[in-house]
Design an enzyme around this catalytic site. Structure first.
Site, PDB file in Angstrom:
ATOM      1  N   GLN A 121      15.387  -2.041  18.632  1.00 35.81           N
ATOM      2  CA  GLN A 121      15.379  -2.520  20.019  1.00 35.81           C
ATOM      3  C   GLN A 121      16.692  -2.095  20.670  1.00 35.81           C
ATOM      4  O   GLN A 121      17.763  -2.496  20.233  1.00 35.81           O
ATOM      5  CB  GLN A 121      15.272  -4.051  20.001  1.00 35.81           C
ATOM      6  CG  GLN A 121      15.303  -4.710  21.345  1.00 35.81           C
ATOM      7  CD  GLN A 121      15.967  -6.081  21.267  1.00 35.81           C
ATOM      8  OE1 GLN A 121      16.931  -6.276  20.528  1.00 35.81           O
ATOM      9  NE2 GLN A 121      15.454  -7.026  22.021  1.00 35.81           N
ATOM     10  N   SER A 124      21.262  -3.689  24.410  1.00 36.36           N
ATOM     11  CA  SER A 124      22.684  -3.908  24.710  1.00 36.36           C
ATOM     12  C   SER A 124      23.444  -2.598  24.905  1.00 36.36           C
ATOM     13  O   SER A 124      23.167  -1.606  24.230  1.00 36.36           O
ATOM     14  CB  SER A 124      23.345  -4.676  23.570  1.00 36.36           C
ATOM     15  OG  SER A 124      22.655  -5.856  23.300  1.00 36.36           O
ATOM     16  N   GLU A 239      11.671 -12.267  20.818  1.00 30.36           N
ATOM     17  CA  GLU A 239      12.861 -12.230  19.966  1.00 30.36           C
ATOM     18  C   GLU A 239      13.395 -13.645  19.730  1.00 30.36           C
ATOM     19  O   GLU A 239      13.746 -14.003  18.603  1.00 30.36           O
ATOM     20  CB  GLU A 239      13.943 -11.375  20.639  1.00 30.36           C
ATOM     21  CG  GLU A 239      15.234 -11.354  19.834  1.00 30.36           C
ATOM     22  CD  GLU A 239      16.248 -10.324  20.332  1.00 30.36           C
ATOM     23  OE1 GLU A 239      16.156  -9.911  21.504  1.00 30.36           O
ATOM     24  OE2 GLU A 239      17.122  -9.950  19.537  1.00 30.36           O
ATOM     25  N   GLU A 364      25.540 -19.643  24.705  1.00 31.36           N
ATOM     26  CA  GLU A 364      25.871 -20.000  26.103  1.00 31.36           C
ATOM     27  C   GLU A 364      24.742 -19.551  27.036  1.00 31.36           C
ATOM     28  O   GLU A 364      24.337 -20.286  27.944  1.00 31.36           O
ATOM     29  CB  GLU A 364      27.192 -19.329  26.534  1.00 31.36           C
ATOM     30  CG  GLU A 364      28.450 -19.913  25.905  1.00 31.36           C
ATOM     31  CD  GLU A 364      28.645 -19.460  24.451  1.00 31.36           C
ATOM     32  OE1 GLU A 364      28.044 -18.454  24.032  1.00 31.36           O
ATOM     33  OE2 GLU A 364      29.402 -20.139  23.722  1.00 31.36           O
TER      34      GLU A 364
HETATM   35  C1  LIG Z   1      23.646  -9.609  14.380  1.00 26.64           C
HETATM   36  C2  LIG Z   1      23.422  -8.993  15.732  1.00 26.64           C
HETATM   37  C3  LIG Z   1      22.359  -8.119  15.913  1.00 26.64           C
HETATM   38  C4  LIG Z   1      22.147  -7.529  17.167  1.00 26.64           C
HETATM   39  N1  LIG Z   1      21.102  -6.651  17.293  1.00 26.64           N
HETATM   40  C5  LIG Z   1      20.862  -6.063  18.503  1.00 26.64           C
HETATM   41  C6  LIG Z   1      19.797  -5.117  18.647  1.00 26.64           C
HETATM   42  O1  LIG Z   1      19.080  -4.802  17.691  1.00 26.64           O
HETATM   43  N2  LIG Z   1      19.605  -4.557  19.862  1.00 26.64           N
HETATM   44  C7  LIG Z   1      20.366  -4.867  20.938  1.00 26.64           C
HETATM   45  O2  LIG Z   1      20.103  -4.341  22.018  1.00 26.64           O
HETATM   46  N3  LIG Z   1      21.406  -5.745  20.837  1.00 26.64           N
HETATM   47  C8  LIG Z   1      21.672  -6.355  19.630  1.00 26.64           C
HETATM   48  N4  LIG Z   1      22.711  -7.235  19.504  1.00 26.64           N
HETATM   49  C9  LIG Z   1      23.601  -7.461  20.640  1.00 26.64           C
HETATM   50  C10 LIG Z   1      23.436  -8.831  21.292  1.00 26.64           C
HETATM   51  O3  LIG Z   1      22.238  -8.905  22.023  1.00 26.64           O
HETATM   52  C11 LIG Z   1      24.667  -9.014  22.198  1.00 26.64           C
HETATM   53  O4  LIG Z   1      25.818  -9.037  21.353  1.00 26.64           O
HETATM   54  C12 LIG Z   1      24.598 -10.313  22.969  1.00 26.64           C
HETATM   55  O5  LIG Z   1      23.583 -10.252  23.942  1.00 26.64           O
HETATM   56  C13 LIG Z   1      25.956 -10.640  23.681  1.00 26.64           C
HETATM   57  O6  LIG Z   1      26.419  -9.552  24.402  1.00 26.64           O
HETATM   58  P1  LIG Z   1      27.922  -9.037  24.228  1.00 26.64           P
HETATM   59  O7  LIG Z   1      28.180  -8.850  22.769  1.00 26.64           O
HETATM   60  O8  LIG Z   1      28.113  -7.858  25.126  1.00 26.64           O
HETATM   61  O9  LIG Z   1      28.851 -10.250  24.698  1.00 26.64           O
HETATM   62  P2  LIG Z   1      29.263 -10.619  26.209  1.00 26.64           P
HETATM   63  O10 LIG Z   1      28.055 -10.586  27.065  1.00 26.64           O
HETATM   64  O11 LIG Z   1      30.398  -9.738  26.600  1.00 26.64           O
HETATM   65  O12 LIG Z   1      29.730 -12.106  26.052  1.00 26.64           O
HETATM   66  C14 LIG Z   1      31.058 -12.480  25.631  1.00 26.64           C
HETATM   67  C15 LIG Z   1      31.174 -13.995  25.661  1.00 26.64           C
HETATM   68  O13 LIG Z   1      30.994 -14.467  27.022  1.00 26.64           O
HETATM   69  C16 LIG Z   1      29.973 -15.449  27.093  1.00 26.64           C
HETATM   70  N5  LIG Z   1      29.218 -15.298  28.357  1.00 26.64           N
HETATM   71  C17 LIG Z   1      28.792 -14.139  28.920  1.00 26.64           C
HETATM   72  N6  LIG Z   1      28.111 -14.396  30.065  1.00 26.64           N
HETATM   73  C18 LIG Z   1      28.107 -15.746  30.220  1.00 26.64           C
HETATM   74  C19 LIG Z   1      27.559 -16.617  31.223  1.00 26.64           C
HETATM   75  N7  LIG Z   1      26.856 -16.154  32.261  1.00 26.64           N
HETATM   76  N8  LIG Z   1      27.737 -17.964  31.047  1.00 26.64           N
HETATM   77  C20 LIG Z   1      28.429 -18.451  29.967  1.00 26.64           C
HETATM   78  N9  LIG Z   1      28.982 -17.666  29.008  1.00 26.64           N
HETATM   79  C21 LIG Z   1      28.822 -16.338  29.133  1.00 26.64           C
HETATM   80  C22 LIG Z   1      29.064 -15.132  25.913  1.00 26.64           C
HETATM   81  O14 LIG Z   1      28.332 -16.279  25.520  1.00 26.64           O
HETATM   82  C23 LIG Z   1      30.071 -14.698  24.841  1.00 26.64           C
HETATM   83  O15 LIG Z   1      30.630 -15.819  24.206  1.00 26.64           O
HETATM   84  C24 LIG Z   1      22.974  -7.832  18.264  1.00 26.64           C
HETATM   85  C25 LIG Z   1      24.057  -8.714  18.071  1.00 26.64           C
HETATM   86  C26 LIG Z   1      24.286  -9.288  16.826  1.00 26.64           C
HETATM   87  C27 LIG Z   1      25.436 -10.225  16.654  1.00 26.64           C
END
Ligand SMILES: Cc1cc2nc3c(=O)[nH]c(=O)nc-3n(C[C@H](O)[C@H](O)[C@H](O)COP(=O)(O)OP(=O)(O)OC[C@H]3O[C@@H](n4cnc5c(N)ncnc54)[C@H](O)[C@@H]3O)c2cc1C
Length: 400
Positions: A121, A124, A239, A364
């Site tokens: 998928q 991100s 998901e 969150e």
């Molecule tokens: C084990 C694992 C597997 C994954 N597998 C996939 C995959 O197969 N495909 C894929 O596409 N992605 C995958 N991901 C990515 C995952 O979907 C993202 O890491 C997740 O959506 C968070 O995005 P980010 O890491 O960019 O954090 P950010 O969006 O940068 O967030 C950083 C922090 O800010 C907080 N935050 C952000 N916006 C808000 C808001 N509006 N209100 C309150 N708090 C907020 C978040 O909660 C977090 O604590 C995976 C992640 C993990 C850990």
């Protein structure tokens, strides 16, 4: 009917599925373990236990949600070695089944069920995680093809996937949610580069993926052009339910039964602190398990969980995080200085446990969704909802 099915399922699982997690990390999926996983999925298919509720026309069993519940109950005692298929079957597979074209359903669903093709998928991006609608990977139409350019990140299993479900921007002049489309991309196509990312456990479960002028056919579009946000919401719903309901296995090394046995084995079962943690883990696990059962039974009766899938996801992933803390209590000094493969495996899972509260949307974000769509609280003000995407300062557009 379901009694027959239960007996058949139980007998097959007893004869074919391991009770304990294999020592190898499924995420690593070395060629041998991947071959084993494909062989196991094929066996599951041949025995009539793959795609239980999917229609027969697409390789499924054409059974009801009741059989699916029975299967999940029986499978809880086993550790099915087909983790590489988890994403494909629960996310892109279900999404194609719900909104894909007839051609897509016929072409892609049966090989997925038979264990022949693995999916990932691709949502991100470095500048678009929680706010995934800010994605910048583009898809530009060129005759009867689309041309993909951009970068994805944290793509689980991309290093061994055959296909991916990708969301890309098809009209940057529309507001951010309105100019996205979802496609099927061949992960072996020219221009796709997969680079594994190492995590704290030392494993490489996910990747960054680069798309350089990758050409995909026009019929790779899932759903309608510029309606990819709706498609993404469908996939995220699958998901969240999948993640929220996956922790129930009795063989889960961070589950109540395993940690109770571990505490007994380490001679710590009578320590009051350990007993208290285990009791709370038991109570929380029961709550999450019963909620998952409720959602499954409601779905069986025709009531879809909608945004309540976020409640399951939040509860399930917070349970995973809590279980990691309980396991650390139980291991004590052995968390860092373990002296067996079993303890090393538990220590690795403790390090990985917080990831469940990030994958599939952070806790969150689940709380925001529950607040707005389950509890009916006011929405966050979003000035970016009506502005054309190419005028927003998001991702690398911040530097313009
Ligand atoms: C084990 C694992 C597997 C994954 N597998 C996939 C995959 O197969 N495909 C894929 O596409 N992605 C995958 N991901 C990515 C995952 O979907 C993202 O890491 C997740 O959506 C968070 O995005 P980010 O890491 O960019 O954090 P950010 O969006 O940068 O967030 C950083 C922090 O800010 C907080 N935050 C952000 N916006 C808000 C808001 N509006 N209100 C309150 N708090 C907020 C978040 O909660 C977090 O604590 C995976 C992640 C993990 C850990």
């Amino acid at each position: 009917m379901s009694d027959d099915f239960r007996a058949r399922a139980r007998a097959w699982l007893e004869a074919n599925a391991p009770r304990r997690r294999a020592a190898e990390d499924e995420d690593e999926a070395s060629p041998t373990t991947l071959a084993d996983q494909k062989a196991f999925q094929a066996k599951l298919y041949d025995a009539g236990f793959a795609g239980i509720t999917w229609p027969k026309a697409y390789g499924g069993q054409g059974l009801t949600g009741l059989e699916q519940i029975v299967w999940s109950q029986e499978a809880r005692d086993f550790d099915l070695p087909n983790g590489a298929f988890f994403i494909g079957l629960s996310m892109p597979g279900n999404t194609i089944l719900e909104i894909g074209s007839e051609q897509q359903k016929k072409r892609y669903l049966p090989p997925m069920l038979r264990g022949e093709e693995i999916w990932c998928q691709l949502f991100s991006e470095p500048g678009a995680g929680s706010d995934v609608a800010s994605l910048q990977t583009s898809a530009v139409r060129d005759g009867d093809q689309w041309v993909l350019n951009g970068q994805k990140v944290w793509t689980s299993g991309a290093q061994y996937s055959d296909f991916g479900a990708i969301i890309a921007r098809t009209d940057p002049t529309k507001p951010k949610h309105g100019g996205i489309s979802m496609f099927i991309v061949d992960m072996h196509a020219p221009g796709v580069t997969v680079r594994p990312l190492k995590v704290a456990t030392g494993h490489t479960p996910f990747n960054e993926v680069f798309f350089d002028n990758v050409r995909i056919p026009a019929n790779a579009l899932i759903g309608e052009e510029n309606k990819g946000w709706d498609a993404a919401v469908v996939m995220l719903r699958f998901e969240r339910i999948a993640i929220g309901t996956m922790g129930g296995s009795r063989t889960n090394p961070l589950g109540y039964d395993s940690l109770r046995d571990l505490a007994a084995g380490l001679g710590r079962i009578n320590e009051p602190g350990v007993r208290r943690s285990l009791a709370e883990l038991y109570a929380r696990s029961r709550g999450v398990g019963l909620f998952a059962t409720l959602l499954r039974e409601e779905a069986q009766a025709g009531r879809m969980p909608g945004a309540r899938g976020s409640v399951a996801k939040l509860a399930g992933s917070e349970l995973g995080r809590f279980a990691g803390n309980v396991a650390a209590d139980v291991l004590g000094d052995q968390l860092a200085a373990y002296d067996s493969d079993e303890l090393a495996a538990v220590a690795t899972m403790i390090v990985a446990a917080p990831g469940s509260a990030i994958a599939g949307g952070t806790s969150e974000i689940q709380r925001n969704i529950i607040g707005e769509r389950v509890l009916g609280l006011a929405k966050d003000p979003g000035v970016d909802r009506s502005t054309p995407f190419n005028q927003l300062r998001v991702g690398t557009q911040r530097q313009n």
